[in-house]
Structure formats: structure tokens, C-alpha cells
Design a protein around this motif. Structure first.
Motif, mmCIF file in Angstrom:
data_model
loop_
_atom_site.group_PDB
_atom_site.id
_atom_site.type_symbol
_atom_site.label_atom_id
_atom_site.label_comp_id
_atom_site.label_asym_id
_atom_site.label_seq_id
_atom_site.Cartn_x
_atom_site.Cartn_y
_atom_site.Cartn_z
ATOM 1 N N GLU A 145 -9.967 -11.264 -1.282
ATOM 2 C CA GLU A 145 -9.714 -9.871 -1.687
ATOM 3 C C GLU A 145 -9.766 -9.052 -0.407
ATOM 4 N N ASP A 146 -8.735 -8.247 -0.164
ATOM 5 C CA ASP A 146 -8.706 -7.548 1.107
ATOM 6 C C ASP A 146 -9.551 -6.278 1.108
ATOM 7 N N ASP A 147 -9.805 -5.718 -0.043
ATOM 8 C CA ASP A 147 -10.595 -4.493 -0.062
ATOM 9 C C ASP A 147 -12.075 -4.848 -0.016
ATOM 10 N N TYR A 148 -12.717 -4.347 1.004
ATOM 11 C CA TYR A 148 -14.110 -4.717 1.258
ATOM 12 C C TYR A 148 -15.000 -4.378 0.061
ATOM 13 N N VAL A 204 -13.141 -13.412 1.608
ATOM 14 C CA VAL A 204 -12.326 -13.302 2.816
ATOM 15 C C VAL A 204 -11.153 -12.383 2.514
ATOM 16 N N PRO A 205 -10.698 -11.659 3.566
ATOM 17 C CA PRO A 205 -9.640 -10.672 3.327
ATOM 18 C C PRO A 205 -8.237 -11.211 3.553
ATOM 19 N N ASP A 206 -8.081 -12.438 4.031
ATOM 20 C CA ASP A 206 -6.711 -12.885 4.333
ATOM 21 C C ASP A 206 -6.555 -14.396 4.131
ATOM 22 N N ASN A 220 -1.898 -8.846 -3.075
ATOM 23 C CA ASN A 220 -1.470 -8.155 -1.868
ATOM 24 C C ASN A 220 -2.653 -8.018 -0.928
ATOM 25 N N GLY A 226 -3.447 -6.604 2.197
ATOM 26 C CA GLY A 226 -3.082 -5.699 3.287
ATOM 27 C C GLY A 226 -1.657 -5.905 3.732
ATOM 28 N N GLY A 227 -0.764 -6.101 2.777
ATOM 29 C CA GLY A 227 0.652 -6.242 3.096
ATOM 30 C C GLY A 227 1.084 -7.700 3.162
ATOM 31 N N GLU A 228 0.140 -8.598 3.260
ATOM 32 C CA GLU A 228 0.469 -10.030 3.276
ATOM 33 C C GLU A 228 0.356 -10.533 1.837
ATOM 34 N N MET A 229 1.364 -11.289 1.385
ATOM 35 C CA MET A 229 1.321 -11.775 0.000
ATOM 36 C C MET A 229 0.563 -13.107 -0.046
#
Lengths: 1255, 123
Positions: B19-22, B43-45, B67, B69-72
Motif C-alpha cells: 500500500e503506497d499511502d503510509y 511496502v509502498p512499491d 495504484n 504512486g502511479g505504478e500499477m
């Protein structure tokens, strides 16, 4: 002549080239005469000249005869050596004006000098042909003091002249470029000054001069500090010195007060240049004043508001051009902003649900078909806070009364308290799509209906039920009141009405109508084959007796399809409606189709019924005639049926082992041979053979079978009949036996056997009589030569007697002369002579006979015995069966061909008129059988070009390679009977990429097999693009809002975790939400592809707390860094929250809470990995006396919950989410925080149409 | 199954959280840990997720934000499928913005509840 003259020493003695040439020259031929006669002073001058390295030439006498030295020779190029001894008047005639005046002046006794004489000639030693000379012409006097010649000294000045020339041109260029530079500098709005390393002013442009009172001359050359008193020790001076020393660029906004009085804010930039420093400055007092005013007004937002306005103007320009209607609605449902596409539907300034006049134009239905009330229109729902996406489909009635399908969607606009402040309304014209869909649906529905109809009709076995089923299906499908099927009998003047179907509550209808009661245009149209279509029989504008007559019968709307056979009206199918009805073309087409189908089925049905009847009759006939009937499959491997008529066992189900049941094994090979022969020749099978009878005994049959040939020419089955010939066979056998016995005994026992014989004859007669065949015995009548000339009857059985009466002893030829013509007589003779039995079918139409006969002839004594069977019925049946078969086949064929032709013609008509591309392909080859003209517009290619060669390949070539497999797969699915809607991309001839949406459906043949594929296609590029855009837009919206909810949730939890009272929670929560709202405000105003910059973000946050660059509440605030660093959209929200936390912390505990405190925020771009760039932000607070709740948490790995929200954001969230590097330190002077975060690269247009928002 | 029983099935499971949102990641991780889940991540990515996957025993399941941070996240989904690890998409998107081939995979809308996670990943 004196002797020493004879051997004079050679002169001149010099060893130079010219000395040699002078010695060799024939001077006697010149006015000078031979050398030895030359005067001494001449010789002296020549000697002097030859010894000199300076180019010299002596021009002797007034003729100016030329004598010169080596140096001169070299400088005159190709004129040497011809010039020696020649007059200069000749040799230099071309440049006479250059030297002649000098010569004349020297001749007159006065030295003449010329500098830079330009001569043009060819010199052997140099490529150039131009030269410049300094010339000195000196008189040379003789012994008498008279001028005898002129000595010309020549100095080559070419190098000097050229150097001077290039110097001059360089100077001119320099002047020009300087002027140009000066013009540029003077043309600038910005002031410019060039300082040398000693800060002396070297240049000063007009804009700079305008700020001064003195002239340029007064300023140039003076030191900067003199011209700007007091600047040396100011910040500006410090920065300029730093720029000069460190050779770095500097910028500064500062206030400078001139001696003459004015004070101006200047924005100054200085760059190091080789001369020293280039300084640019401009007066920004106006802007500063505006900023100050803004600050005073206390809002801090005006600038943002202006930006907002600007972006709004851009947005409204954009709104003008989008094909989707967009409007911003107020809380009251008033239109605040709308674009032309929206105004097209809603010219009023109120939304439809609140506009009683225009609201009626909007009609929509829920999924149960109930009308949607205005209170449930999307706009009204949005204003109640509901999101109406993707919206509701409306049928909108425009000013012309035309109905247009639209899609209306709306979303509420919420403020930070989630209160509805208005709504966004979106209206799209989806009419074309909906109509296409309707046509498609209609086509599919009709197809489905016709399939259902076909299935239902096939299951029927009676004419009446056929009509009833068709009428019921049609009536229910079309929603009729009654369906009637009338048979017109013009001879009787009536129509017999068959009551096809009545809807519930429909009125009764007569069973017979007298045609004369209804004469008029309706009947006329029907008689001429035209479909009658009347929407309202009571329409006063029509007022006709025939309409009134049917209206009396409850027919208020009528659709009637006639069927003509041989030009005569035979039947018609009518749809009655008890109320007026507006028939559509679709209705008409459907009823026509049903009528034709029904008629075709009826015709076939009747033909089949006739066949069945005829077969039944035939079987009955054969059965009562004692025949056994059987059917065999095409190759006789299976017996389909056998009716044994009590003689043979019946076979009722297909039975392969029939030979075991009926045939004696020893006969089988012979029978099989005959069967094979018949199959091979496709002709009559005919054989008399033994059979096993039902009672187990062995009998004889005469079996005959004809092939039944199918439509395609192949044998379907064999139809056979057999007669029991056991009796005859037995009779014949006995006859032969008797005859045998008779003959052998004749001689020995004539007398004694007579009685026995006659007994035996009686028995024979009885046997013969039991046969239904005619059995006759003839005896040959021979003439004297022994030739047979006639036959006489010997015996006749009972059947024979029925035909002939008593004929025993009579002449055959007399009674039946026809036997000669038909060949019977010859056959009898042959059999009598040869003893070989014969059998023949004969068509005998003589005397008392008219029919077909099968006659067997065997030799008996000197004559023949014959068995004759009347096979007339059999023959006619044999002819009848194939004829009926053919009739049925033809009827089937006609029906399907007609239906096909009709439906194709209709399809084509529809196709020619349609804006959609209609096409039909062969199911197997996929070649086009039909393509409508709209193809050319959609594909941008001429139809003929696609129909050349391999259609499929040509067509596929237009499709993008990656879509081809998908398209072919669709064909496979349609072949299996599916209907498929799909889209693919084509590259048109004109290079445009377009989307085609195709609806492919199977076309079935009569047997229900997919024979062809039909399709409706249209250019869906706009639809697809619009859909894509909307998808991206909506995805973005949804993502943002969900994201926002998540962030708010996070803030809430964190704030709750660190607040012990509700008061404290409120005090922290509101500002955090406000910070979030601010950044979302900034985000929402961005144009597509635009980015928030760091300085915007920082300013918005600081300004919200009244903090300004320079000084706030006595605290020094210094913001320093470049503008316009674009942040990644994904990072903005978290970044803003982090800045917010830093700011509020500084206000509460840090630099901004104490008068001695100082806050400096500096930022710059630094390189990151590879091409990535990163933003470094340093937040420095100094002069802070630390208060320690903040200082307590210094362990950055402490569990998050015990940490401040701000620190958690900076130390954990930023690195996690933004890949930032951060440090947060509490030093004795205050907070030191550094954030390094990747920024948006200029190429990074993340909000692309691919729907990959990085927000 | 009642909620409590269902969430109890999560106990002791090892679940990868991407999940990208902290904040969301932390909240969900806390909640999962509260239910006895051994949380791998968050992890965010994708890169971080792959590193975690390669570092230790395979998790029992994974929760993937679409999504990042823009990376699928789809390449990671492919990897998980290949390794036969169950996963669920957590999304703020409507179904139709998801590519065709992933559309029929289990998907939960944010904010996620333990019950649904248990239903998809364990039940």
C-alpha cells in the motif's frame, strides 16, 4: 674603330640575372644604341641599380626605355622579361595614369612620390593579381646637367595595405556589433550594467539610465559604489562582491533609496562575465506594493484567486470545445457556468428538474418502465448529495419535436464540511448510439422471433394449427388485438376468415365476409399485392366507406399483407388493432415476413399433406390389390419397412438383417447381384424370387422397386412392391409336370390315361384359376413350310376368361391383331422356337385392353404358356411417387429461395439507406456478399478496392495487426451461432486511426445451419475516445476522493491518538484539515499535466498562518530558493501536511513563538539517481530556547504512536510514500529539518490518456 | 460464519501488505496485527514487495493496492499468481478501470475490513 674596342670587357660585370639579360640584349635595336656607346653616367646608374636589392627601374630618355634590376623583375610578374629595353609607354600603357604623371614630373626635374599606388597585374610568384606600391620617381641628369632619364624606385606595399584594410573592416564590424549590443541593452526593459573587476561601470543601458538623474557619460567609468552611494556596505553590495569574488550568480530583492529622493524595490541579478560582472535590475516597487497591500488585506489568497480566475478562463475555453455538455449548478439549481453543448439542451438558466416549462421535455424510465419523476433527475439527486454516475438515459424532445437520446449525469460539489454547495451536470448526446442500438435490438429481436416462429411452425402437423401458432406468436409479439387469416374466393365473392388469434378481451369477428360489402381501396390494394397499412380507420381526413365498414368490426388500425398466386389474391394475413396505432416500418416488415413464411409453410404443408394422402391412397391401393410394400435404404443394407399383407412377416422398424428374414440363403447371391445392378444403373429393380413366407413356407414373389431420388440427385431410398406369384409358379410347374407326363404317356397309354389326363387337366385348370393373373396356353399354327403363322388358344384360366370370354381354339391374330404391333407375337414365336422363357412389361392399348401388362412366356409343347398381370396401377404409382417427391422438393426449395430473396432485398434496401455499414459474408470463405455504401465513409476506402481478390485479406489489412486475431475469433464465435458486438481499430487509407464497432450475427439457412454472417458496423472513434476520456476522468476523481478519505481518516486517528481532550483534538484537527483543503484547492485548479510548485505550496502554507518572507511578529523569516520546482502530484498532499506540521510547531514552540527566533527555509534542486532530480529543503530554526515536550522524542525508531504526528509524517511517511530522505533534529538553537524528495521531471506527464494518474 | 469466527481464521497467517499511502498502510497493518496476523511489510512499491517475497517464506496471502504512486501493481499480481499465492486487490477504483484480465480477480474497496479480508484470503 680602335683596337681595344674590339675586345671590350663584358658589361655590366654584375653576376645578377638582369646583368646577364642586359648583356645579352640587343640594345642596338633600341634608341639607346649599343652598350659600348652608352654614356658613362648611364652606365653608372645601371651599375648602381643592379647592385641594389630595392626594386628599381631606369626609364631612359623621354621614350622611357626600361632597364631594371632583379628585384624589380620579380615584382612585375609576367611583364618581365619582355619589359627590358622597351618603352614604358608601351609596357605600362594599361596603367598609364598611375605612373605617367610621376614620370613627367621627374622629367621636368622634380622628384615625384606616390604611395599605395594600386596596380593590377599577374605576378608569377603569387596567386593574387593585385598589388599596391609606393613609387618614387627621381630625375637622372647627364654630364650637362640635363635630365636624361628617370629612376623609378618601387616599394611593394601590398602587405601593409591589406593589413590596413582588414583592420578597418574589423573595426567597422566591431562598431556594428557594439551598436547592436547597445541597441539590445537599450531596448531591454530591465536595467543593465557591466562592471569591471574593480566595480567600474563599463556599460549602462537606457533602462538603467532612466532610473538615474545623470547622463551616461557621467556614469561610465565611475565605480559602482560612487554612483550608488551607500550600496557598498548594504546587502546588495555584499552580494555583488561575493558574486565577483566567487564567480557565482546572485539574486536579491532589495529596497534602495536614491540620493535624489526616490526609494525603489529592485530585483537584482548579477552574473560573472570575463570583464567582471553583468548586473541586471528592475524596479519591482509596484509588485511589492501589491504584495504588501495583499498582506495588509490579510487574505493572502488574492494571488491564488487570480490564478484561479486565470485557470477558470482556460477551463471555460476548454469547455467551449468539448462535445459533452457540462454545467456548474448552484445549490438552488441555477446554472452558474455552462458550455454550448449543455445550453443546446438547456437554454434556460435553471436545471431541468427545477424548470417546470422545460422539465417536460425530459423523459426517462426506471428499469421497471416507470417514468422517472423530476425529483429523481440526476441534478436534483446531486443537490441532495448523491453521485449520479454514469447517469440516467433521457429521451429529450427538442424544439422541432425530435426526440434525442441523452445521458445525464451529475455529481455534487461538497465543501469541507461535506455540505452540498452545488453540482456538476454532464449531458451527453448518445442519440446515434442509442438508435443504432435500437436498430440492432430490433434486428436481433426480429431474428429471435423468426427463429422461434420457425421452430414452432416446424412442429405443427395440421394446417389449422400452423396458422394458429403463427398468429399467436405474431399477435403476442406485436401486441395486436386480433390476427386474421383470410382465404379469398373471388368466384363465390367471399373471404373465408380463419380466426388466427384473439388477444384477451378482443371483439369477435365474422367467419365469412362478402367482398362486395368491403369494396374500396383496401381490397384494391390487396388485389394488386400491396400491403395495407392504416393507422387510424376513423381518421376523419380519410372518411371512406371501406374504412367505415371495417371500423364497424372493431378494426381501428389495420396492417394487412396480401399473397398473390398467379396474379390472383389468394390469402391475406391481417393484424387488427382496437385502437389507432402508428405502424412502424419494422412492424410492416415483420408482418410481411411472417405472412410469407406462413404461406410458404402452408404451401409446403399442403404439398406434403397431398403427398401423405397420395402415399396413403397408394398404399391402400397396393395393399388391397394384394401387394406387399417395402422401403429399403439407398444401398439396401437396411429395410426401412415392409408390409407383408399377410403373406410375408411385417417389418416395422429399420432392420438390417432382412435377408435372413425373407430370403433363402442359396438365392441371396443372385438377388444381391440384381440389387447391385439396379443401384449401379439407378433403375428399376425387378426380380421373381423365392421368399420365406410368414407361415414359414417358401413362396414366390415378383418384386419390383424404384429409386427415390433426392434434391441433390442422390438416391434417398427404394420403394418397392411385390406380388405373390407362388400360385402361378406352382401352376406353371404342375403344367410342365403334367405336360411331361402327358407326353411320355401319350404314346403308350393314350387311351387308358385319357381319363387321368382330363382329371389332371381339371386340376390344372383349377390351379390356374386360383391365380388372379391371366394364364393362357397357346399352340402354334404352322404353314406348309413349318413356319409359325398364328397361335390358337388351348387353355384360359378364370381371369383370362373375364377379359376374353371363351376363346379356346380361336386364332390369336384374329382376336388380337395388336400382338404383332406390340411384339407379343414375335416373342411367342421366339419362345416356341428356342424354348427360352421371356418376360416383358408391355403397354398394350389395343382391342379391349388399355394398360400396362407384365407377361411371362414359357415354351409349352409346340406353343407357349403365358402369365399376364395387369400392372397399370403399379405403373401409375411408380410414376406418381417421384413426381410427388419432386413437387415437395420444389416447394421446399421455392420457399427458402423466395424467403431468402425477399429478406435479402429488404436487407439491401435498408443497407443502402443506412448510415451504418451493413454487410454479409459467406460463412466459410468470409468473402463479402454484400457491403452497404456507408462502408466507404467509415473505412475511407472504395468498396471495389476491398472486393478485389481475397476480400478477407484486403479487409484485414486495414485492421491494426494486434486487433486481427480478435476479429477472426469473433467470426469463429458467430459461426457457432453467437451474436457478438466488438470493436477494433483500422488504419484508413487517409492515414487516420479509427475505431469500428461491429455487431456480427449469424444468418441461418432453412436447416438452421449458419450459412452466412451479417453485420452492422459504424465508426465509433468518437464514442471510444469520449468513453476513454470519461473513464480517465472518473477514475481520477474516484481515486482522488477515496485517497482523500483515507488521508483524512489517517489524520483523524493520529490526532485522536495524541489528544487527551476534545478541546485539544479540535485545536489540532481543524488546522490539519485546513492544510489538506488548501493543497486540494491548489490541486483542483491545476490544468491537465500541470504541477504544483514547491514555492506555491510553501507560500500557501505559510501565508495561511500570516507568515511572510522577511519578518513576522518580530521573527526574521527568510525564504530562499528558486521558483517553479514542480512537485509530483502524488507527493503533494503528504508534503503539504509535513510543511504544515513544521509550521505549526514553529508557531507553537519554535522560532516563530519567540522574538529572538529566526526561521530560514532554503531549497534547491540537486541531482538524484540518473536523470532524476530531487528537491532539497532545509528548514532551519535558530535562536530558540528549547521547551521540552518537543525535544523528548529524539529516537526516530520509537514506535509511531508515541511520536508526534509531524515527526511521524516527516520521518516515516515521507520516506515510505515519496521515497524521500529526511532528517529531523532538535539542536540547541531549534529544529533543523532536511527533506530531499524526487520531483516531477518535465517529461513526466503522468496524467496521460492511458489512465495512469500518479495523483 | 460469524464475524469473530471469521476474523479468528486470520490468526497466525502471514500476509503481505502492499500500500503506497503510509497512513493507510499503518492503520491496516495495526489492525491486522491486532487480529494476530504476521504482517509482511507494509511496502509502498513492487520492488519492495518482491524483495520481501524473496527474503523469507512465502506468505499465505497478499493485499495489493492497485495504484502505487502511479505504478500499477499488476506485474506483482502476475508474480503472485505464478507462485500460487492468494491475493486481493484493494482499490479506490471502480471495476471498469481495471484491465480485462484482472477484472475477475478478488477485489475489495477501501477502506478494507478484516472480515472481507478473511473471506477472500482464508475462507
Amino acid at each position: 674603330m680602335v683596337p681595344h674596342d674590339r675586345f671590350p670587357p663584358p658589361w655590366p660585370l654584375d653576376g645578377s640575372e638582369m646583368a646577364h639579360l642586359i648583356r645579352a640584349h640587343d640594345w642596338a635595336a633600341t634608341p639607346l644604341g649599343p652598350v659600348r656607346e652608352w654614356p658613362a653616367h648611364l652606365r653608372a646608374v645601371v651599375d648602381l641599380m643592379l647592385g641594389s636589392g630595392t626594386p628599381m627601374c631606369l626609364l631612359w630618355g623621354h621614350d622611357a626605355i626600361m632597364i631594371y634590376n632583379d628585384a624589380y623583375a620579380r615584382s612585375i610578374g609576367q611583364r618581365h622579361p619582355a619589359a627590358l629595353g622597351r618603352s614604358a609607354h608601351d609596357a605600362w600603357a594599361d596603367v598609364r595614369e598611375g605612373w605617367l604623371p610621376l614620370f613627367e614630373q621627374a622629367w621636368s626635374g622634380k622628384e615625384a612620390v606616390a604611395r599605395g599606388q594600386h596596380l593590377r597585374f599577374v605576378r608569377s610568384d603569387m596567386p593574387r593579381q593585385e598589388a599596391w606600391f609606393d613609387l618614387t620617381y627621381t630625375p637622372v641628369r647627364n654630364e650637362r646637367g640635363e635630365v636624361g632619364g628617370v629612376l623609378a624606385l618601387v616599394r611593394d606595399a601590398t602587405g601593409e595595405v591589406q593589413a590596413e584594410q582588414s583592420r578597418q573592416s574589423a573595426e567597422a564590424r566591431l562598431r556594428e556589433s557594439e551598436t547592436r549590443l547597445q541597441n539590445v541593452l537599450n531596448g531591454m526593459d530591465e536595467a543593465f550594467g557591466l562592471l569591471d573587476h574593480d566595480f567600474r561601470i563599463l556599460a549602462f543601458n537606457d533602462a538603467a539610465l532612466r532610473l538615474e538623474t545623470g547622463t551616461r557619460e557621467e556614469i561610465l567609468g565611475r565605480r559602482h559604489w560612487e554612483v550608488y552611494p551607500g550600496s557598498e556596505n548594504s546587502e546588495a553590495g555584499r552580494l555583488l562582491r561575493r558574486a565577483m569574488e566567487e564567480r557565482t550568480a546572485v539574486t536579491l530583492d532589495h529596497l534602495y533609496t536614491w540620493e535624489s529622493g526616490p526609494a525603489r524595490w529592485l530585483e537584482m541579478r548579477a552574473y560573472p562575465v570575463p570583464e567582471g560582472l553583468a548586473v541586471f535590475w528592475r524596479d519591482i516597487s509596484g509588485r511589492k506594493a501589491a504584495e504588501a497591500a495583499l498582506r495588509e488585506s490579510g487574505t493572502g489568497y488574492r494571488q491564488l484567486a487570480e490564478q484561479f480566475e486565470k485557470s477558470q478562463r482556460l477551463q471555460s475555453a476548454m469547455l467551449e470545445v468539448v462535445p459533452v455538455g457540462l454545467a456548474l449548478l448552484s445549490n438552488e439549481g441555477e446554472v452558474l457556468l455552462s458550455n454550448p453543448a449543455w445550453d443546446r439542451f438547456t437554454p434556460g438558466r435553471r436545471m431541468p428538474s427545477r424548470d417546470p416549462d422545460r422539465g417536460r421535455r425530459w423523459r426517462a424510465w426506471d428499469k421497471d418502465g416507470r417514468p422517472v419523476m423530476p425529483g429523481d433527475f440526476p441534478g436534483a439527486r446531486a443537490l441532495r448529495g448523491e453521485r449520479c454516475l454514469p447517469g440516467t438515459e433521457f429521451l429529450y424532445t427538442d424544439d422541432n419535436g425530435d426526440e434525442i437520446w441523452t445521458n445525464a449525469a451529475s455529481v455534487p460539489l461538497l465543501d469541507s464540511q461535506d455540505q452540498v454547495t452545488g453540482a456538476v451536470s454532464i449531458i451527453m448526446d448518445i442519440d446515434a448510439g442509442r438508435r443504432a442500438e435500437q436498430i440492432l435490438r430490433a434486428v436481433a429481436a426480429r431474428q429471435a422471433f423468426l427463429l422461434e416462429l420457425g421452430d414452432a411452425l416446424r412442429a405443427q402437423t395440421r394446417t389449422e394449427s400452423l396458422i394458429e401458432v403463427a398468429a399467436r406468436l405474431l399477435g403476442e409479439h406485436i401486441g395486436a388485438s386480433r390476427i386474421m387469416f383470410a382465404e379469398i374466393d373471388e368466384a363465390r365473392g367471399v373471404a373465408d376468415i380463419f380466426h388466427g388469434w384473439f388477444a384477451n378481451g378482443a371483439q369477435p369477428f365474422p367467419a365469412v365476409m362478402r367482398l362486395e360489402d368491403y369494396e374500396g381501396p383496401i381490397l384494391q390494394d390487396l388485389r394488386e399485392g400491396r400491403t395495407v397499412r392504416i393507422d387510424d380507420t376513423r381518421n376523419p381526413a380519410l372518411a371512406r366507406p371501406d374504412l367505415a365498414a371495417i371500423a364497424e368490426l372493431g378494426v381501428e388500425a389495420l396492417l394487412s399483407v396480401p399473397l398473390l398466386v398467379d396474379g390472383r389474391l389468394l390469402v391475406n394475413l391481417s393484424v387488427h388493432q382496437h385502437s389507432p396505432r402508428c405502424w412502424t416500418d419494422e412492424d410492416v416488415a415483420l408482418v410481411q415476413e411472417v405472412a410469407e413464411r406462413l404461406w410458404a409453410d402452408l404451401v409446403r404443408f399442403r404439398a406434403e399433406a397431398a403427398l401423405r394422402d397420395s402415399e396413403r391412397r397408394f398404399r391402400a391401393l397396393l395393399t388391397t390389390g394384394g401387394y406387399m410394400v417395402y422401403r429399403m435404404n439407398a444401398d439396401w443394407t437396411e429395410m426401412a419397412e415392409l408390409r407383408g399383407n399377410g403373406i410375408l412377416a411385417d417389418t416395422e422398424v429399420p432392420f438390417p438383417a432382412w435377408p435372413d428374414r425373407y430370403i433363402l440363403p442359396e438365392d441371396l447371391p443372385m438377388i444381391q447381384a440384381r440389387i447391385e445392378e439396379a443401384i449401379r444403373t439407378r433403375s428399376l429393380f425387378e426380380l421373381e424370387h423365392r421368399v420365406r413366407q410368414a407361415d414359414g413356407s417358401v413362396g414366390w414373389v415378383l418384386s419390383r422397386a424404384v429409386p427415390i431420388v433426392g434434391k441433390n440427385g442422390g438416391i434417398i431410398e427404394w420403394f418397392g412392391a411385390a406380388t405373390d406369384v407362388s400360385a402361378r409358379r406352382r401352376a406353371e410347374e404342375r403344367l410342365r409336370n403334367a405336360e411331361e407326363r402327358h407326353r411320355t404317356d401319350l404314346e403308350r397309354q393314350v387311351a387308358e390315361r385319357t381319363a387321368e389326363l382330363s382329371k389332371s387337366r381339371d386340376l390344372l385348370q383349377a390351379t390356374m384359376d386360383s391365380s388372379t393373373d391371366m394364364i393362357q396356353v397357346f399352340r402354334a399354327v404352322r404353314n406348309a413350310q413349318g413356319e409359325i403363322v398364328d397361335f390358337r388358344w388351348v387353355l384360359n384360366n378364370h381371369t383370362s376368361v373375364r377379359y376374353y370370354g371363351k376363346v379356346e381354339g380361336e386364332s390369336l391374330l384374329e382376336r388380337n391383331p395388336g400382338v404383332v404391333t406390340v411384339g407379343i407375337f414375335d416373342a411367342f414365336k421366339r419362345v416356341t422356337e428356342t424354348g427360352v422363357p421371356e418376360q416383358a412389361e408391355r403397354h398394350y392399348v389395343h382391342e379391349q385392353f388399355d394398360g400396362w401388362f407384365l407377361q411371362s412366356v414359357v415354351k409349352l409343347d409346340d406353343g407357349v404358356a403365358t402369365t399376364t398381370k395387369d400392372i397399370t396401377d403399379w405403373k401409375s404409382a411408380q410414376a406418381e411417387v417421384p413426381r410427388l417427391q419432386e413437387e415437395v422438393a420444389q416447394a421446399r426449395l421455392r420457399e427458402s429461395e423466395d424467403a431468402l430473396r425477399e429478406s435479402e432485398a429488404r436487407f439491401r434496401q435498408f443497407g443502402e439507406a443506412s448510415a451504418d455499414v451493413l454487410w454479409i459474408r459467406d460463412c466459410e470463405s468470409l468473402a463479402f456478399e454484400y457491403v452497404s455504401p456507408a462502408f466507404e465513409r467509415a473505412y475511407g476506402t472504395r468498396i471495389e478496392d476491398v472486393l478485389k481478390g481475397n476480400h478477407l485479406r484486403r479487409w484485414l489489412e486495414m485492421i491494426l495487426p494486434e486487433d486481427r486475431e480478435k476479429v477472426l475469433d469473433v467470426f469463429r464465435r458467430v459461426r457457432r451461432g453467437e451474436q457478438v458486438v466488438h470493436s477494433f481499430r483500422i488504419l484508413r487509407g487517409d492515414g487516420q486511426l479509427r475505431w469500428i464497432r461491429d455487431t456480427d450475427f449469424p444468418l441461418f439457412d432453412a436447416a438452421g445451419k449458419v450459412q452466412r454472417i451479417g453485420g452492422i458496423a459504424h465508426d465509433a472513434t468518437e464514442e471510444v475516445e469520449l468513453q476513454d476520456r470519461l473513464q480517465v476522468l472518473v477514475a481520477e476523481l474516484q481515486h482522488r476522493s477515496r485517497n482523500l478519505v483515507g488521508v483524512v481518516k489517517g489524520i483523524t486517528e493520529r490526532t485522536l491518538a495524541t489528544s487527551d481532550t476534545l478541546e485539544r483534538f479540535r485545536g489540532r484537527f481543524r488546522p490539519r484539515l485546513d492544510a489538506l483543503a488548501r493543497v486540494n484547492g491548489l490541486l483542483s485548479r491545476l490544468e491537465e499535466g500541470d504541477r504544483i510548485t514547491f514555492d506555491q505550496l510553501l507560500q500557501a502554507e505559510l501565508a495561511a498562518h500570516g507568515i511572510l518572507d522577511g519578518e513576522t511578529n518580530g521573527t526574521a523569516v527568510h525564504l530562499h530558493g528558486p521558483k517553479g520546482i514542480r512537485l509530483r502530484s502524488a507527493t503533494v498532499q503528504t508534503f503539504a501536511l509535513a510543511l504544515h506540521e513544521l509550521t505549526t510547531n514553529a508557531l507553537k514552540y519554535g522560532a516563530l513563538s519567540q522574538p529572538e527566533g529566526k526561521l530560514e527555509v532554503t531549497w534547491s534542486l540537486i541531482p538524484g539517481n540518473g536523470t532524476e532530480r530531487r528537491l532539497r529543503v532545509d528548514w532551519r530554526e535558530t535562536g530558540v530556547l528549547l521547551d521540552l515536550p518537543v525535544a523528548a522524542a529524539t529516537n526516530r525508531w520509537a514506535p509511531p504512536r508515541r511520536q508526534g504526528y509531524g515527526r511521524e509524517l516527516i520521518e516515516r511517511a515521507l520516506p515510505y510514500q515519496l521515497k524521500a530522505e529526511t532528517s529531523y533534529e532538535l539542536t540547541p538553537g531549534g529544529v533543523r529539518c532536511t527533506i530531499i524528495v524526487p520531483v516531477s521531471s518535465t517529461l513526466d506527464v503522468a496524467f496521460s490518456s492511458q489512465g495512469d494518474p500518479d495523483a | 460464519m460469524p464475524d469473530a469466527a471469521l476474523t479468528a481464521t486470520l490468526r497466525g497467517r502471514r500476509i503481505l501488505l502492499v500500500e503506497d499511502d503510509y497512513m493507510m498502510a499503518q492503520d491496516l497493518a495495526n489492525e491486522l496485527q491486532g487480529a494476530g496476523v504476521d504482517v509482511l511489510g507494509p511496502v509502498p512499491d513492487i520492488r519492495g514487495a518482491l524483495a520481501l517475497l524473496d527474503a523469507g517464506p512465502a506468505p499465505d496471502g497478499a493485499i495489493l493496492d492497485i495504484n502505487l504512486g502511479g505504478e500499477m501493481v499488476y506485474p506483482l499480481a502476475d508474480t503472485l499468481q505464478a507462485r500460487d499465492i492468494r491475493f486481493v486487490f484493494a482499490t479506490g477504483y471502480e471495476g471498469w478501470s481495471i484491465p480485462e484480465r484482472y477484472r475477475n480477480l478478488p477485489r475489495l474497496e477501501k477502506p478494507l475490513g478484516l472480515r472481507q479480508i478473511a473471506e477472500v484470503l482464508v475462507a
